[in-house]
Design a protein around this motif. Structure first.
Motif, PDB file in Angstrom:
ATOM      1  N   MET A 167      11.694  -2.691  23.099  1.00  0.00           N
ATOM      2  CA  MET A 167      12.911  -3.428  23.400  1.00  0.00           C
ATOM      3  C   MET A 167      13.427  -3.069  24.787  1.00  0.00           C
ATOM      4  O   MET A 167      13.852  -3.940  25.516  1.00  0.00           O
ATOM      5  CB  MET A 167      13.954  -3.116  22.317  1.00  0.00           C
ATOM      6  N   LEU A 168      13.373  -1.796  25.159  1.00  0.00           N
ATOM      7  CA  LEU A 168      13.860  -1.371  26.465  1.00  0.00           C
ATOM      8  C   LEU A 168      13.044  -2.011  27.581  1.00  0.00           C
ATOM      9  O   LEU A 168      13.584  -2.418  28.607  1.00  0.00           O
ATOM     10  CB  LEU A 168      13.826   0.158  26.574  1.00  0.00           C
ATOM     11  N   GLY A 169      11.732  -2.136  27.396  1.00  0.00           N
ATOM     12  CA  GLY A 169      10.873  -2.774  28.385  1.00  0.00           C
ATOM     13  C   GLY A 169      11.231  -4.237  28.586  1.00  0.00           C
ATOM     14  O   GLY A 169      11.203  -4.751  29.691  1.00  0.00           O
ATOM     15  N   PHE A 170      11.561  -4.912  27.478  1.00  0.00           N
ATOM     16  CA  PHE A 170      11.956  -6.318  27.560  1.00  0.00           C
ATOM     17  C   PHE A 170      13.248  -6.477  28.343  1.00  0.00           C
ATOM     18  O   PHE A 170      13.383  -7.380  29.158  1.00  0.00           O
ATOM     19  CB  PHE A 170      12.109  -6.917  26.161  1.00  0.00           C
ATOM     20  N   VAL A 171      14.213  -5.574  28.098  1.00  0.00           N
ATOM     21  CA  VAL A 171      15.499  -5.642  28.803  1.00  0.00           C
ATOM     22  C   VAL A 171      15.288  -5.431  30.297  1.00  0.00           C
ATOM     23  O   VAL A 171      15.832  -6.168  31.118  1.00  0.00           O
ATOM     24  CB  VAL A 171      16.495  -4.610  28.226  1.00  0.00           C
ATOM     25  N   SER A 172      14.492  -4.433  30.674  1.00  0.00           N
ATOM     26  CA  SER A 172      14.283  -4.184  32.104  1.00  0.00           C
ATOM     27  C   SER A 172      13.466  -5.313  32.733  1.00  0.00           C
ATOM     28  O   SER A 172      13.679  -5.645  33.892  1.00  0.00           O
ATOM     29  CB  SER A 172      13.611  -2.833  32.328  1.00  0.00           C
ATOM     30  N   MET A 173      12.547  -5.913  31.965  1.00  0.00           N
ATOM     31  CA  MET A 173      11.760  -7.030  32.484  1.00  0.00           C
ATOM     32  C   MET A 173      12.654  -8.246  32.719  1.00  0.00           C
ATOM     33  O   MET A 173      12.569  -8.896  33.753  1.00  0.00           O
ATOM     34  CB  MET A 173      10.626  -7.384  31.526  1.00  0.00           C
ATOM     35  N   SER A 174      13.546  -8.531  31.771  1.00  0.00           N
ATOM     36  CA  SER A 174      14.437  -9.678  31.956  1.00  0.00           C
ATOM     37  C   SER A 174      15.413  -9.414  33.099  1.00  0.00           C
ATOM     38  O   SER A 174      15.778 -10.325  33.831  1.00  0.00           O
ATOM     39  CB  SER A 174      15.187 -10.009  30.665  1.00  0.00           C
ATOM     40  N   LYS A 175      15.825  -8.166  33.265  1.00  0.00           N
ATOM     41  CA  LYS A 175      16.706  -7.798  34.383  1.00  0.00           C
ATOM     42  C   LYS A 175      15.969  -8.006  35.706  1.00  0.00           C
ATOM     43  O   LYS A 175      16.537  -8.545  36.655  1.00  0.00           O
ATOM     44  CB  LYS A 175      17.134  -6.340  34.229  1.00  0.00           C
ATOM     45  N   ALA A 176      14.701  -7.619  35.763  1.00  0.00           N
ATOM     46  CA  ALA A 176      13.909  -7.791  36.983  1.00  0.00           C
ATOM     47  C   ALA A 176      13.700  -9.269  37.287  1.00  0.00           C
ATOM     48  O   ALA A 176      13.795  -9.690  38.449  1.00  0.00           O
ATOM     49  CB  ALA A 176      12.561  -7.085  36.841  1.00  0.00           C
ATOM     50  N   ILE A 177      13.458 -10.066  36.271  1.00  0.00           N
ATOM     51  CA  ILE A 177      13.268 -11.501  36.476  1.00  0.00           C
ATOM     52  C   ILE A 177      14.560 -12.135  36.953  1.00  0.00           C
ATOM     53  O   ILE A 177      14.565 -12.938  37.883  1.00  0.00           O
ATOM     54  CB  ILE A 177      12.751 -12.169  35.183  1.00  0.00           C
ATOM     55  N   ARG A 178      15.667 -11.765  36.329  1.00  0.00           N
ATOM     56  CA  ARG A 178      16.972 -12.301  36.726  1.00  0.00           C
ATOM     57  C   ARG A 178      17.281 -11.906  38.176  1.00  0.00           C
ATOM     58  O   ARG A 178      17.730 -12.719  38.972  1.00  0.00           O
ATOM     59  CB  ARG A 178      18.051 -11.802  35.776  1.00  0.00           C
ATOM     60  N   THR A 179      17.010 -10.668  38.526  1.00  0.00           N
ATOM     61  CA  THR A 179      17.282 -10.192  39.879  1.00  0.00           C
ATOM     62  C   THR A 179      16.385 -10.893  40.898  1.00  0.00           C
ATOM     63  O   THR A 179      16.830 -11.241  41.986  1.00  0.00           O
ATOM     64  CB  THR A 179      17.096  -8.671  39.955  1.00  0.00           C
ATOM     65  N   THR A 180      15.141 -11.126  40.535  1.00  0.00           N
ATOM     66  CA  THR A 180      14.228 -11.847  41.424  1.00  0.00           C
ATOM     67  C   THR A 180      14.717 -13.272  41.636  1.00  0.00           C
ATOM     68  O   THR A 180      14.682 -13.786  42.754  1.00  0.00           O
ATOM     69  CB  THR A 180      12.802 -11.843  40.853  1.00  0.00           C
ATOM     70  N   ARG A 181      15.205 -13.907  40.573  1.00  0.00           N
ATOM     71  CA  ARG A 181      15.753 -15.253  40.718  1.00  0.00           C
ATOM     72  C   ARG A 181      16.962 -15.258  41.649  1.00  0.00           C
ATOM     73  O   ARG A 181      17.124 -16.171  42.452  1.00  0.00           O
ATOM     74  CB  ARG A 181      16.135 -15.837  39.361  1.00  0.00           C
ATOM     75  N   VAL A 182      17.792 -14.237  41.546  1.00  0.00           N
ATOM     76  CA  VAL A 182      18.967 -14.143  42.433  1.00  0.00           C
ATOM     77  C   VAL A 182      18.509 -13.991  43.881  1.00  0.00           C
ATOM     78  O   VAL A 182      19.054 -14.635  44.782  1.00  0.00           O
ATOM     79  CB  VAL A 182      19.879 -12.969  42.010  1.00  0.00           C
ATOM     80  N   ALA A 183      17.514 -13.148  44.111  1.00  0.00           N
ATOM     81  CA  ALA A 183      17.005 -12.958  45.473  1.00  0.00           C
ATOM     82  C   ALA A 183      16.405 -14.257  46.011  1.00  0.00           C
ATOM     83  O   ALA A 183      16.634 -14.615  47.176  1.00  0.00           O
ATOM     84  CB  ALA A 183      15.963 -11.848  45.505  1.00  0.00           C
ATOM     85  N   LEU A 184      15.659 -14.970  45.178  1.00  0.00           N
ATOM     86  CA  LEU A 184      15.093 -16.245  45.602  1.00  0.00           C
ATOM     87  C   LEU A 184      16.197 -17.253  45.927  1.00  0.00           C
ATOM     88  O   LEU A 184      16.122 -17.988  46.918  1.00  0.00           O
ATOM     89  CB  LEU A 184      14.163 -16.803  44.525  1.00  0.00           C
ATOM     90  N   ALA A 185      17.228 -17.289  45.093  1.00  0.00           N
ATOM     91  CA  ALA A 185      18.344 -18.212  45.332  1.00  0.00           C
ATOM     92  C   ALA A 185      19.089 -17.854  46.620  1.00  0.00           C
ATOM     93  O   ALA A 185      19.453 -18.744  47.406  1.00  0.00           O
ATOM     94  CB  ALA A 185      19.297 -18.201  44.142  1.00  0.00           C
ATOM     95  N   ALA A 186      19.316 -16.561  46.850  1.00  0.00           N
ATOM     96  CA  ALA A 186      20.009 -16.136  48.078  1.00  0.00           C
ATOM     97  C   ALA A 186      19.179 -16.503  49.302  1.00  0.00           C
ATOM     98  O   ALA A 186      19.717 -17.010  50.296  1.00  0.00           O
ATOM     99  CB  ALA A 186      20.274 -14.630  48.040  1.00  0.00           C
ATOM    100  N   ALA A 187      17.875 -16.270  49.246  1.00  0.00           N
ATOM    101  CA  ALA A 187      17.008 -16.608  50.377  1.00  0.00           C
ATOM    102  C   ALA A 187      16.964 -18.119  50.584  1.00  0.00           C
ATOM    103  O   ALA A 187      17.001 -18.600  51.725  1.00  0.00           O
ATOM    104  CB  ALA A 187      15.600 -16.061  50.140  1.00  0.00           C
ATOM    105  N   ALA A 188      16.905 -18.882  49.501  1.00  0.00           N
ATOM    106  CA  ALA A 188      16.897 -20.339  49.625  1.00  0.00           C
ATOM    107  C   ALA A 188      18.207 -20.844  50.219  1.00  0.00           C
ATOM    108  O   ALA A 188      18.214 -21.758  51.053  1.00  0.00           O
ATOM    109  CB  ALA A 188      16.649 -20.976  48.263  1.00  0.00           C
ATOM    110  N   PHE A 189      19.314 -20.243  49.813  1.00  0.00           N
ATOM    111  CA  PHE A 189      20.616 -20.624  50.367  1.00  0.00           C
ATOM    112  C   PHE A 189      20.667 -20.335  51.866  1.00  0.00           C
ATOM    113  O   PHE A 189      21.111 -21.169  52.658  1.00  0.00           O
ATOM    114  CB  PHE A 189      21.739 -19.890  49.629  1.00  0.00           C
ATOM    115  N   LEU A 190      20.205 -19.150  52.267  1.00  0.00           N
ATOM    116  CA  LEU A 190      20.150 -18.818  53.692  1.00  0.00           C
ATOM    117  C   LEU A 190      19.249 -19.798  54.443  1.00  0.00           C
ATOM    118  O   LEU A 190      19.558 -20.209  55.566  1.00  0.00           O
ATOM    119  CB  LEU A 190      19.647 -17.393  53.894  1.00  0.00           C
TER     120      LEU A 190
END
Length: 190
Positions: free
Chosen positions: A1-24
């Motif tokens: 379960m802990l691995g799933f939480v950190s994986m979803s956190k990493a995916i969410r964070t990657t999406r945020v980084a992609l969105a920030a870069a796309a916005f820039l």
């Protein structure tokens, strides 16, 4: 379960980084086009396709590195020097990845030209390092701010749950105190 939480956190964070870069990227494309129009220059489709879009598409492609660095080295009390050093190194890697990808793109687009030599790549790196590091910093700051906001929301929800549990425990305690008196009074009356 802990691995799933950190994986979803990493995916969410990657999406945020992609969105920030796309916005820039969109802001820069708009800025470049408007600057050329206001200066009276013609903004050609070739310039847009050959320079502006590859520049920012490559930033978007490399932005998951920023997300990983933001997750791996968050700004916490007591580790400012270590975090700053890690992000300076991370920014240097970001610049190298971004400029390498951009050079590769231009090499592929200009089939007759050679890939830039090592001294030319180094010159380009030194010339653009400040601007590129600011792009890295912007993406990392956005990711960190959103992560802090998410953690604060999680703490608020956890505090509300704890408060609800505490109220339920108090109610149970009061009910437990009332039950023996009621039972004793009933037995005494009988």
């Amino acid at each position: 379960m802990l691995g799933f939480v950190s994986m979803s956190k990493a995916i969410r964070t990657t999406r945020v980084a992609l969105a920030a870069a796309a916005f820039l990227a969109l802001l820069e494309i708009f800025r470049t086009g408007m600057t050329r129009i206001l200066e009276g220059e013609r903004s050609s489709f070739f310039d847009l396709i050959h320079w502006v879009i590859p520049l920012w598409v490559s930033v978007v492609i490399v932005s998951p590195w920023c997300a990983w660095m933001a997750l791996r080295f968050p700004l916490r009390s007591g580790s400012h020097v270590r975090t700053l050093a890690a992000h300076v190194g991370g920014a240097a890697v970001f610049v190298a990845l971004h400029l390498g990808l951009l050079s590769l793109f231009h090499h592929v687009m200009m089939l007759g030209h050679e890939f830039p030599s090592a001294p030319r790549l180094l010159h380009t790196y030194v010339f653009y390092v400040g601007m590129e590091m600011s792009v890295y910093a912007a993406i990392v700051v956005v990711v960190m701010l959103l992560e802090v906001r998410r953690e604060a929301a999680e703490r608020t929800v956890a505090a509300a749950r704890l408060e609800r549990s505490l109220a339920a425990a108090r109610l149970e305690s009061l009910q437990a105190q009332i039950r023996p008196h009621f039972l004793f009074n009933t037995l005494n009356a009988l």
